[in-house]
Design a protein around this motif. Sequence first.
Motif, PDB file in Angstrom:
ATOM      1  N   VAL A  59      -3.472   8.897   4.878  1.00 35.43           N
ATOM      2  CA  VAL A  59      -4.836   8.863   5.397  1.00 35.43           C
ATOM      3  C   VAL A  59      -5.163  10.143   6.162  1.00 35.43           C
ATOM      4  N   THR A  94       7.773   3.087   5.715  1.00 35.77           N
ATOM      5  CA  THR A  94       6.745   2.282   5.055  1.00 35.77           C
ATOM      6  C   THR A  94       5.384   2.431   5.729  1.00 35.77           C
ATOM      7  N   THR A 139       2.290  12.530   2.315  1.00 37.49           N
ATOM      8  CA  THR A 139       3.248  11.684   1.605  1.00 37.49           C
ATOM      9  C   THR A 139       4.480  12.476   1.207  1.00 37.49           C
ATOM     10  N   VAL A 195       1.616   5.461   4.693  1.00 33.66           N
ATOM     11  CA  VAL A 195       0.190   5.118   4.668  1.00 33.66           C
ATOM     12  C   VAL A 195      -0.567   5.934   5.709  1.00 33.66           C
ATOM     13  N   THR A 196      -0.001   6.044   6.917  1.00 33.94           N
ATOM     14  CA  THR A 196      -0.658   6.802   7.988  1.00 33.94           C
ATOM     15  C   THR A 196      -0.811   8.272   7.602  1.00 33.94           C
ATOM     16  N   ARG A 200       0.813  -1.210   0.000  1.00 34.05           N
ATOM     17  CA  ARG A 200       0.000   0.000   0.000  1.00 34.05           C
ATOM     18  C   ARG A 200       0.849   1.264   0.000  1.00 34.05           C
ATOM     19  N   SER A 201       1.971   1.276   0.725  1.00 33.61           N
ATOM     20  CA  SER A 201       2.823   2.464   0.777  1.00 33.61           C
ATOM     21  C   SER A 201       3.406   2.779  -0.598  1.00 33.61           C
ATOM     22  N   GLU A 232       2.001   2.048  -3.473  1.00 33.24           N
ATOM     23  CA  GLU A 232       0.898   2.538  -4.301  1.00 33.24           C
ATOM     24  C   GLU A 232       0.597   4.004  -4.002  1.00 33.24           C
ATOM     25  N   VAL A 233       0.601   4.361  -2.725  1.00 35.55           N
ATOM     26  CA  VAL A 233       0.308   5.743  -2.338  1.00 35.55           C
ATOM     27  C   VAL A 233       1.349   6.688  -2.909  1.00 35.55           C
TER      28      VAL A 233
END
Length: 268
Positions: free
Chosen positions: A220, A212, A227, A216-217, A75-76, A78-79
Amino acid sequence: MNTRESRPRPTGNVSWAVELYRRGKDLELMHRAMGFATLVLVTLAPLLIVVAAADPLIGGGFALWLVDGMDLSGRSAEVLSQVFSPPRKVVGGTSVLGGVLLAVFGVAFGGSVQNAYERVWRLPSGPWHRIWRQAVWLCALIGYLYAQVQTRAELAGTYRMLISVAIGVLFFWWGQHFLLGHQVRWRLLLPGAVATMIGLVGLRAFSFLVFTPLIVTNAVSYGAIGTILVVESWLIGAGFVVYGGALAGHLLCDRAGHLLEHPEPPRG
């Protein structure tokens, strides 16, 4: 450049770490690392995005390089790719003037790295007509990053890591020698190149453990800006390693008695 520098060589009573800290403070290492990160994000990143978009083999090359350098996955990855991947028709939408400005800003980034290396080796600033060296180094940097992405796509495991480290040592070894105008011997620059790659490998491991989940955190909580802040923090670490590795190599040569020392340039 065979003259001795004005300051005395550190004695055995001064620990290696203390002397490295002192030289890093004189170099304003953290300040330069922050400048490195800002220049990469503001000047080099757009140039790399345009170059990657023009390459039919690797779309979004800058994002892939960040994913690889920070050792992201899932997920990281992808973000981060969503934030830094180039938009469609980015090449067609870039004017000639825009392309020229990107190249000029990229060369300015090369000039910043050159100035830091000159300070590390206590050399006077090179004349303005050596700007072509910065341009060539910039092209080599883009090629180096391209090679890193290609090895990620084609190879994996230990074999890929060894090739990546070897290419990195060669690049930073050659880069110092080239930007300094061949004023420092090859053998004196090798320890700095090795130290730089060791630092980048350590930064990659740290990134895997810390950045990593943080990407993600932050994505969100704060969206794309979160990011970018994480990436900027990682780039500060990369700048710290690039300049700190050269500084460590200089100190190692000094401690070993192999250094042909240079006089410090006048300040102000």
